[in-house]
Scaffold this motif. Structure first.
Motif, PDB file in Angstrom:
ATOM      1  N   PRO A 236       1.144   6.368   7.534  1.00 52.56           N
ATOM      2  CA  PRO A 236       2.133   5.549   8.239  1.00 52.56           C
ATOM      3  C   PRO A 236       2.924   4.633   7.312  1.00 52.56           C
ATOM      4  O   PRO A 236       4.111   4.389   7.549  1.00 52.56           O
ATOM      5  CB  PRO A 236       1.272   4.746   9.224  1.00 52.56           C
ATOM      6  CG  PRO A 236       0.102   5.624   9.497  1.00 52.56           C
ATOM      7  CD  PRO A 236      -0.191   6.299   8.181  1.00 52.56           C
ATOM      8  N   HIS A 237       2.285   4.111   6.278  1.00 49.37           N
ATOM      9  CA  HIS A 237       3.013   3.247   5.355  1.00 49.37           C
ATOM     10  C   HIS A 237       4.054   4.028   4.570  1.00 49.37           C
ATOM     11  O   HIS A 237       5.171   3.533   4.323  1.00 49.37           O
ATOM     12  CB  HIS A 237       2.066   2.536   4.390  1.00 49.37           C
ATOM     13  CG  HIS A 237       2.769   1.578   3.474  1.00 49.37           C
ATOM     14  ND1 HIS A 237       3.262   1.948   2.244  1.00 49.37           N
ATOM     15  CD2 HIS A 237       3.102   0.268   3.632  1.00 49.37           C
ATOM     16  CE1 HIS A 237       3.853   0.904   1.682  1.00 49.37           C
ATOM     17  NE2 HIS A 237       3.762  -0.122   2.497  1.00 49.37           N
ATOM     18  N   ALA A 238       3.721   5.253   4.173  1.00 53.49           N
ATOM     19  CA  ALA A 238       4.711   6.084   3.492  1.00 53.49           C
ATOM     20  C   ALA A 238       5.900   6.344   4.407  1.00 53.49           C
ATOM     21  O   ALA A 238       7.060   6.312   3.978  1.00 53.49           O
ATOM     22  CB  ALA A 238       4.074   7.397   3.045  1.00 53.49           C
ATOM     23  N   ASP A 239       5.616   6.579   5.679  1.00 53.54           N
ATOM     24  CA  ASP A 239       6.684   6.802   6.657  1.00 53.54           C
ATOM     25  C   ASP A 239       7.524   5.539   6.842  1.00 53.54           C
ATOM     26  O   ASP A 239       8.760   5.592   6.875  1.00 53.54           O
ATOM     27  CB  ASP A 239       6.053   7.223   7.988  1.00 53.54           C
ATOM     28  CG  ASP A 239       7.088   7.740   8.973  1.00 53.54           C
ATOM     29  OD1 ASP A 239       8.125   8.265   8.531  1.00 53.54           O
ATOM     30  OD2 ASP A 239       6.846   7.614  10.192  1.00 53.54           O
ATOM     31  N   PHE A 240       6.856   4.389   6.971  1.00 55.64           N
ATOM     32  CA  PHE A 240       7.557   3.111   7.076  1.00 55.64           C
ATOM     33  C   PHE A 240       8.457   2.896   5.868  1.00 55.64           C
ATOM     34  O   PHE A 240       9.623   2.465   5.992  1.00 55.64           O
ATOM     35  CB  PHE A 240       6.533   1.977   7.194  1.00 55.64           C
ATOM     36  CG  PHE A 240       7.074   0.607   6.901  1.00 55.64           C
ATOM     37  CD1 PHE A 240       7.891  -0.047   7.821  1.00 55.64           C
ATOM     38  CD2 PHE A 240       6.759  -0.044   5.707  1.00 55.64           C
ATOM     39  CE1 PHE A 240       8.390  -1.325   7.543  1.00 55.64           C
ATOM     40  CE2 PHE A 240       7.249  -1.310   5.436  1.00 55.64           C
ATOM     41  CZ  PHE A 240       8.072  -1.952   6.358  1.00 55.64           C
ATOM     42  N   SER A 241       7.935   3.211   4.672  1.00 52.47           N
ATOM     43  CA  SER A 241       8.725   3.035   3.456  1.00 52.47           C
ATOM     44  C   SER A 241       9.961   3.912   3.483  1.00 52.47           C
ATOM     45  O   SER A 241      11.073   3.458   3.159  1.00 52.47           O
ATOM     46  CB  SER A 241       7.872   3.352   2.219  1.00 52.47           C
ATOM     47  OG  SER A 241       6.768   2.469   2.119  1.00 52.47           O
ATOM     48  N   ARG A 242       9.799   5.174   3.875  1.00 51.08           N
ATOM     49  CA  ARG A 242      10.955   6.064   3.943  1.00 51.08           C
ATOM     50  C   ARG A 242      11.988   5.552   4.940  1.00 51.08           C
ATOM     51  O   ARG A 242      13.187   5.630   4.700  1.00 51.08           O
ATOM     52  CB  ARG A 242      10.509   7.476   4.324  1.00 51.08           C
ATOM     53  CG  ARG A 242       9.690   8.183   3.253  1.00 51.08           C
ATOM     54  CD  ARG A 242       9.396   9.622   3.641  1.00 51.08           C
ATOM     55  NE  ARG A 242       8.566  10.266   2.617  1.00 51.08           N
ATOM     56  CZ  ARG A 242       7.248  10.363   2.680  1.00 51.08           C
ATOM     57  NH1 ARG A 242       6.598   9.866   3.729  1.00 51.08           N
ATOM     58  NH2 ARG A 242       6.565  10.944   1.709  1.00 51.08           N
ATOM     59  N   ASP A 243      11.504   5.023   6.059  1.00 55.15           N
ATOM     60  CA  ASP A 243      12.419   4.548   7.097  1.00 55.15           C
ATOM     61  C   ASP A 243      13.301   3.412   6.588  1.00 55.15           C
ATOM     62  O   ASP A 243      14.522   3.426   6.762  1.00 55.15           O
ATOM     63  CB  ASP A 243      11.647   4.094   8.337  1.00 55.15           C
ATOM     64  CG  ASP A 243      11.114   5.265   9.160  1.00 55.15           C
ATOM     65  OD1 ASP A 243      11.572   6.406   8.930  1.00 55.15           O
ATOM     66  OD2 ASP A 243      10.245   5.026  10.017  1.00 55.15           O
TER      67      ASP A 243
END
Length: 268
Positions: A236-243
């Protein structure tokens, strides 16, 4: 001891996108002794791969976790050596001469790219233990991954002006102060681990936007898996970062996502 397997589903990207849409170099990962007992290294490697983490700067207390994960994922792990052997040494290690023996023993038998993450504030840098640690880093041209305040940053560069310093959590400081530090020290980089103040309600914070535009080559992302349960958040943090990185121009976003960390490693 029974190992608890964290659900791999927790690492699936929330928007359903493929993990390889923008690779991540996670510049702040720990795999310490308590996490080793609960999350096997093969599962940790899978969590990182499923999250699209191409590389990760990994340290642990003690160093055994780093070595286990490096063996499980040698293509991902960039090893760093922490000065901690167990939890609870964050506030005392700089006054413990045996830490130097620990560092020297591990440096003699393993390869590392960094020393840290280590916690030190203000005059802590002047202690004989930290001064010797900096000497060891200088002898091997290792990055110093430092968690602490600006005064400590100043003293690190006073001790070793040519050091490469990665400032953990950007010092938990305001973006304007981080920019001032980066202006002062061309060999200082800043990770954004355990911070979410870059964005609110889908809007990039204007002060952080100014910081990223001022120093597009000096910031990088990180999760900070300081406790075993933090491994739930890698995906989820990787996804948050991409967002939130998608709110920046592509070149700056790629820099912060992975290219800055890669350039830091390649620098001398």
């Amino acid at each position: 001891m029974l190992k608890i397997l964290l659900p791999i589903a927790a690492t699936v990207l929330s928007n359903g996108a493929e993990a390889d849409e923008r690779p991540i170099f996670d510049a702040h990962i720990h795999y310490s002794h308590d996490a080793v007992k609960l999350v096997p290294p093969e599962q940790v490697a899978k969590i990182l791969r499923d999250a699209g983490v191409r590389k990760a700067l990994v340290s642990s207390s003690d160093d055994n976790g780093t070595q286990l994960l490096a063996a499980a994922a040698p293509d991902i792990v960039v090893p760093a050596l922490r000065p901690y052997r167990r939890r609870g040494e964050i506030n005392t290690w700089m006054h413990d001469d045996t830490v130097i023996d620990y560092l020297e023993e591990n440096l003699a038998k393993n390869e590392y790219e960094a020393i840290g993450e280590f916690h030190a504030y203000g005059d802590d840098i002047k202690t004989s233990v930290i001064q010797r640690m900096i000497e060891l880093a200088k002898e091997r041209n290792l990055i110093l991954h430092h968690h602490g305040d600006r005064e400590a940053v100043d003293l690190i560069f006073e001790t070793w002006p040519e050091a490469r310093v990665l400032w953990a959590h950007s010092g938990f400081d305001d973006p304007a102060n981080v920019v001032e530090a980066l202006d002062a020290y061309p060999r200082l980089w800043a990770d954004l681990a355990y911070r979410s103040d870059m964005v609110s309600r889908g809007v990039l914070d204007p002060d952080w936007k100014t910081a990223f535009e001022a120093h597009p080559d000096r910031f990088m992302v990180g999760t900070d898996t300081f406790a075993p349960e933090r491994w739930y958040y890698v995906g989820p943090h990787a996804d948050f970062s991409r967002d939130w990185l998608n709110l920046l121009p592509d070149q700056i976003a790629d820099n912060i996502a992975f290219a800055n960390a890669e350039r830091l490693l390649a620098s001398e």
